[in-house]
Design a protein around this motif. Structure first.
Motif, PDB file in Angstrom:
ATOM      1  N   LYS A 111       4.880  26.263  28.813  1.00  0.00           N
ATOM      2  CA  LYS A 111       6.076  26.888  28.266  1.00  0.00           C
ATOM      3  C   LYS A 111       6.030  26.869  26.734  1.00  0.00           C
ATOM      4  O   LYS A 111       5.741  25.837  26.124  1.00  0.00           O
ATOM      5  N   TYR A 112       6.315  28.031  26.136  1.00  0.00           N
ATOM      6  CA  TYR A 112       6.311  28.117  24.677  1.00  0.00           C
ATOM      7  C   TYR A 112       7.659  27.646  24.107  1.00  0.00           C
ATOM      8  O   TYR A 112       8.725  27.991  24.626  1.00  0.00           O
ATOM      9  N   ILE A 113       7.566  26.876  23.022  1.00  0.00           N
ATOM     10  CA  ILE A 113       8.754  26.324  22.357  1.00  0.00           C
ATOM     11  C   ILE A 113       8.729  26.735  20.879  1.00  0.00           C
ATOM     12  O   ILE A 113       7.694  26.593  20.203  1.00  0.00           O
ATOM     13  N   ALA A 114       9.863  27.239  20.378  1.00  0.00           N
ATOM     14  CA  ALA A 114      10.021  27.555  18.956  1.00  0.00           C
ATOM     15  C   ALA A 114      10.818  26.415  18.308  1.00  0.00           C
ATOM     16  O   ALA A 114      12.045  26.381  18.419  1.00  0.00           O
ATOM     17  N   PRO A 115      10.156  25.466  17.668  1.00  0.00           N
ATOM     18  CA  PRO A 115      10.859  24.275  17.174  1.00  0.00           C
ATOM     19  C   PRO A 115      11.932  24.567  16.135  1.00  0.00           C
ATOM     20  O   PRO A 115      12.962  23.900  16.107  1.00  0.00           O
ATOM     21  N   GLN A 116      11.707  25.556  15.259  1.00  0.00           N
ATOM     22  CA  GLN A 116      12.697  25.837  14.212  1.00  0.00           C
ATOM     23  C   GLN A 116      14.043  26.239  14.802  1.00  0.00           C
ATOM     24  O   GLN A 116      15.096  25.892  14.265  1.00  0.00           O
ATOM     25  N   THR A 127      21.168  34.337   1.352  1.00  0.00           N
ATOM     26  CA  THR A 127      20.682  33.096   1.965  1.00  0.00           C
ATOM     27  C   THR A 127      19.432  33.396   2.767  1.00  0.00           C
ATOM     28  O   THR A 127      19.415  34.329   3.576  1.00  0.00           O
ATOM     29  N   ALA A 128      18.378  32.599   2.545  1.00  0.00           N
ATOM     30  CA  ALA A 128      17.112  32.822   3.250  1.00  0.00           C
ATOM     31  C   ALA A 128      16.282  31.552   3.158  1.00  0.00           C
ATOM     32  O   ALA A 128      16.691  30.566   2.563  1.00  0.00           O
ATOM     33  N   GLY A 129      15.096  31.586   3.753  1.00  0.00           N
ATOM     34  CA  GLY A 129      14.174  30.464   3.658  1.00  0.00           C
ATOM     35  C   GLY A 129      13.991  29.692   4.940  1.00  0.00           C
ATOM     36  O   GLY A 129      13.014  28.982   5.116  1.00  0.00           O
ATOM     37  N   ALA A 130      14.970  29.806   5.846  1.00  0.00           N
ATOM     38  CA  ALA A 130      14.912  29.114   7.136  1.00  0.00           C
ATOM     39  C   ALA A 130      16.011  29.718   8.006  1.00  0.00           C
ATOM     40  O   ALA A 130      16.881  30.431   7.511  1.00  0.00           O
ATOM     41  N   PRO A 131      15.988  29.437   9.310  1.00  0.00           N
ATOM     42  CA  PRO A 131      17.050  29.983  10.168  1.00  0.00           C
ATOM     43  C   PRO A 131      18.400  29.354   9.853  1.00  0.00           C
ATOM     44  O   PRO A 131      18.499  28.182   9.529  1.00  0.00           O
ATOM     45  N   LEU A 132      19.450  30.163   9.946  1.00  0.00           N
ATOM     46  CA  LEU A 132      20.825  29.684   9.877  1.00  0.00           C
ATOM     47  C   LEU A 132      21.527  30.166  11.136  1.00  0.00           C
ATOM     48  O   LEU A 132      21.503  31.362  11.440  1.00  0.00           O
ATOM     49  N   SER A 133      22.105  29.258  11.881  1.00  0.00           N
ATOM     50  CA  SER A 133      22.645  29.602  13.190  1.00  0.00           C
ATOM     51  C   SER A 133      23.734  30.664  13.087  1.00  0.00           C
ATOM     52  O   SER A 133      24.499  30.717  12.122  1.00  0.00           O
ATOM     53  N   VAL A 138      14.665  40.761  13.843  1.00  0.00           N
ATOM     54  CA  VAL A 138      15.084  39.525  14.506  1.00  0.00           C
ATOM     55  C   VAL A 138      13.901  38.567  14.470  1.00  0.00           C
ATOM     56  O   VAL A 138      12.834  38.875  15.015  1.00  0.00           O
ATOM     57  N   LEU A 139      14.050  37.438  13.791  1.00  0.00           N
ATOM     58  CA  LEU A 139      12.986  36.435  13.759  1.00  0.00           C
ATOM     59  C   LEU A 139      13.064  35.594  15.023  1.00  0.00           C
ATOM     60  O   LEU A 139      14.149  35.180  15.433  1.00  0.00           O
ATOM     61  N   THR A 140      11.914  35.319  15.607  1.00  0.00           N
ATOM     62  CA  THR A 140      11.896  34.475  16.805  1.00  0.00           C
ATOM     63  C   THR A 140      11.271  33.116  16.538  1.00  0.00           C
ATOM     64  O   THR A 140      11.787  32.096  16.976  1.00  0.00           O
ATOM     65  N   GLU A 141      10.183  33.058  15.820  1.00  0.00           N
ATOM     66  CA  GLU A 141       9.588  31.770  15.485  1.00  0.00           C
ATOM     67  C   GLU A 141       8.511  31.951  14.423  1.00  0.00           C
ATOM     68  O   GLU A 141       8.066  33.065  14.148  1.00  0.00           O
ATOM     69  N   ARG A 142       8.149  30.854  13.805  1.00  0.00           N
ATOM     70  CA  ARG A 142       6.994  30.799  12.914  1.00  0.00           C
ATOM     71  C   ARG A 142       5.789  30.580  13.814  1.00  0.00           C
ATOM     72  O   ARG A 142       5.728  29.583  14.545  1.00  0.00           O
ATOM     73  N   ILE A 143       4.834  31.507  13.798  1.00  0.00           N
ATOM     74  CA  ILE A 143       3.741  31.481  14.770  1.00  0.00           C
ATOM     75  C   ILE A 143       2.969  30.168  14.731  1.00  0.00           C
ATOM     76  O   ILE A 143       2.654  29.588  15.768  1.00  0.00           O
ATOM     77  N   LYS A 144       2.697  29.658  13.531  1.00  0.00           N
ATOM     78  CA  LYS A 144       1.901  28.428  13.454  1.00  0.00           C
ATOM     79  C   LYS A 144       2.701  27.206  13.902  1.00  0.00           C
ATOM     80  O   LYS A 144       2.124  26.171  14.227  1.00  0.00           O
ATOM     81  N   ASP A 145       4.052  27.320  13.921  1.00  0.00           N
ATOM     82  CA  ASP A 145       4.882  26.217  14.409  1.00  0.00           C
ATOM     83  C   ASP A 145       5.079  26.276  15.913  1.00  0.00           C
ATOM     84  O   ASP A 145       5.416  25.262  16.540  1.00  0.00           O
ATOM     85  N   LEU A 146       4.929  27.461  16.479  1.00  0.00           N
ATOM     86  CA  LEU A 146       5.127  27.632  17.917  1.00  0.00           C
ATOM     87  C   LEU A 146       4.149  26.751  18.685  1.00  0.00           C
ATOM     88  O   LEU A 146       2.972  26.679  18.357  1.00  0.00           O
ATOM     89  N   PHE A 147       4.646  26.031  19.685  1.00  0.00           N
ATOM     90  CA  PHE A 147       3.730  25.223  20.490  1.00  0.00           C
ATOM     91  C   PHE A 147       3.994  25.428  21.970  1.00  0.00           C
ATOM     92  O   PHE A 147       5.023  25.989  22.371  1.00  0.00           O
TER      93      PHE A 147
END
Length: 603
Positions: free
Chosen positions: A477-482, A356-362, A462-471
């Protein structure tokens, strides 16, 4: 070094004989598997390869493949490999504009079109695609336009191939003999969440190395396993996984209708299946929904089973340790009473291995699935790396990570904590994109993934965020939307979510409810509504969803929490431009389309 894919059907025919099944089509009408043997597969590839030669396909030519999953895609791919030609996969859900762009960018000579809608798009664009000379229609029932002199049916390729002279067959054979690892195997076009898609150039050497490393890492799999082809074959994950299965001698069962995947899984009953997190999120939500309806002893039994499963599978089996005898006895009892029934309901009675891959899974969902005996193997990869960069090892995997790095691949952390990758499975570059290539690689040749993360003390990523999605909020304050969206996806009343907050005072969300569940809740609580618009506007529903979001946010910092949200009456879709073909959120498109709703959350 020879190319694994160039003569794979012929080599497997020699190894397994003519009668063993290579793949099948899952027939949803008859509820049976329509098998294709290695003998039939090799013969079909040979005929199509000769037909391509007769149609003027030369080494290096591009052949666009625009169709939903079907056996003809595999036949086309391997016929191209025989000619040293390049299959270019296009998502079946692509618009005419997207197909036109990819055909012209790649300079495709032929386009293989799946059904009537794909044929119509191909006909619509052919006049605007200078290199495109012919359309090959897979669906035999397609009636060509009266003025169409550019199209033939896929079955016509077999007729052409049967008439091929010995000189033509020898010429095709010579091409495959002359194939080199540096030949382009395929172009995989990125989904383009923020701009035009780019064609990742994957050579045969990329696949040679990727297949070899998977054979080394996934040593628990054998040719006795079977896999369901669920994701689109235009997706690098499914394409590379299916090639791996075929190279392993595993039968690949092809599902044509993604909306009926549950039926397909029950028919095929696979031991393996690669998928994206959303599939397992829905499984988890369905189980939690059933659990919420249970009462008394039944509920206590299931809760006890989960605790035993977690202790046995996570505290012992995961670490390669033998469980205590009493724990093992309890697990086997609960496996018979509870877990086996759950796996049967999904259709994976024989299930052993589910990458399983392609996006985060909790982590909550991953732990639950392992607890009930579903071996979810979390991995990480990109189109540009021929899929897998890392995945869970068979033991000592760490939940919350995306596993350890594959053999032969190098990973390091660069600026902004960006994950950098180097190795023989990394793409040559983007097709005809010298400026993009300069940005995509460091001066010393490391590929910039665009993902931020870290490597823990066990060597796991350990993935933390997609850099271009990070705002960043206006408060800095930085937010990782994914990560937030992944949390929300655990809830059985939430189907989709888009986190907002770039340069804003606080975080908000656009939320698409899981309407079947929400309507059931509304009816059970006497909340009247005539349609989705009225349902999401009801104060009782707003309060209910607010409580659920608040519960999901436990443990988050205050600045990460959703302060306001808007419930949308319809889902995000590919057709409306809100999702990519890989179902990723197009954030710029959503920000533009829902600008008024977003502004209303920031009075």
């Amino acid at each position: 070094m020879s190319n694994i894919l160039t003569r794979l059907p012929e080599n497997q025919l020699q190894h397994y004989g003519a009668d063993r099944e290579a793949f099948s089509l899952i027939n949803l009408d008859t509820r049976k598997l329509d098998g294709v043997s290695w003998g039939d597969f090799a013969a079909k590839v040979e005929k199509i390869a000769c037909a391509f030669y007769m149609l003027g396909i030369s080494p290096g030519d591009m052949v666009a493949v625009f169709a939903a999953n079907c056996p003809e895609i595999l036949c086309t791919d391997f016929a191209c490999f025989r000619n040293r030609a390049v299959p270019v996969a296009i998502y079946a859900t692509s618009s005419a504009e997207q197909v036109r762009f990819i055909v012209n960018d790649a300079g495709a000579t032929l386009i293989v079109a799946g059904d009537k809608s794909h044929y119509a798009i191909a006909r619509n664009i052919i006049a605007e695609c200078p290199t495109l000379t012919k359309i090959i229609a897979i669906d035999a029932d397609i009636e060509f336009d009266a003025d169409d002199n550019d199209s033939i049916h896929f079955n016509d390729l077999f007729t052409m191939g049967e008439k091929a002279t010995s000189d033509i067959r020898d010429a095709v054979s010579l091409r495959s003999t002359e194939a080199t690892p540096d030949d382009i195997a395929t172009l995989i076009y990125t989904s383009g969440t923020t701009g035009e898609p780019k064609g990742a150039v994957l050579t045969h050497n990329c696949f040679n190395e990727a297949l070899a490393m998977h054979h080394r890492r996934l040593d628990t799999l054998s040719d006795a396993d079977t896999s369901v082809c669920f994701l689109p074959l235009s997706h690098i994950f499914e394409k590379a996984w299916s090639y791996f299965c075929l190279s392993k001698g595993m039968r690949v069962d092809i599902n044509r209708d993604t909306k009926r995947i549950q039926e397909a899984i029950h028919i095929a009953n696979p031991t393996c299946m690669c998928s994206v997190p959303r599939f397992w999120e829905k499984v988890y939500i369905a189980v939690q929904e059933q659990l919420s309806k249970m009462k008394g002893l039944q509920r206590k039994l299931v809760e006890r089973a989960q605790k035993v499963g977690a202790r046995r599978n996570l505290d012992y089996v995961r670490l390669g340790l033998k469980p205590p005898r009493t724990l093992e006895w309890q697990y086997r009892m609960f496996d018979k009473l509870v877990f086996s029934k759950l796996r049967h309901a999904i259709g994976i009675d024989k299930g052993r291995f589910f990458p399983t891959a392609g996006a985060p899974l909790s982590s909550t969902i991953v732990e639950f699935l392992h607890s009930v005996g579903i071996n979810i193997v979390i991995g990480y990869g990109l189109s540009e790396t021929t899929a897998t960069v890392s995945c869970f090892p068979s033991i000592d995997y760490v939940i919350g990570t995306v596993g350890t790095v594959m053999p032969g691949v190098q990973v390091k952390i660069g600026e902004q904590n960006e994950i950098l990758v180097k190795g023989p499975s990394v793409m040559r570059g983007y097709y005809n994109r010298p400026e993009e290539n300069a940005r995509a690689f460091t001066a010393d040749g490391w590929f910039r993934t665009g993902d931020a993360g870290l490597i823990d003390h066990n060597g796991a990523i350990v993935l933390t965020e997609r850099i271009k999605d990070l705002f960043k909020t206006s408060n800095g304050k930085y937010i990782a939307p994914q990560a937030l969206e992944s949390r929300l996806a655990q809830d059985r009343y939430i189907d989709q979510a888009a986190i907002i907050g770039d340069q804003r005072k606080y975080v908000t969300a656009l939320i698409v409810p899981a309407f079947d569940s929400l309507k059931e809740y509304a009816k059970a609580h006497g909340i009247g509504f005539k349609d989705n618009e009225e349902l999401v506007a009801r104060p009782e529903i707003q309060n209910f969803m607010s409580e659920r979001i608040e519960a999901l946010e436990k443990g988050l910092a205050n600045f990460e929490k959703i302060k306001r949200f808007t419930l949308l009456p319809h889902e995000f879709s590919i057709e409306n431009g809100e999702l990519t073909n890989t179902l990723k959120i197009r954030r710029p498109a959503i920000s533009s389309k829902y600008a008024d709703a977003i502004e209303a959350m920031y009075p």
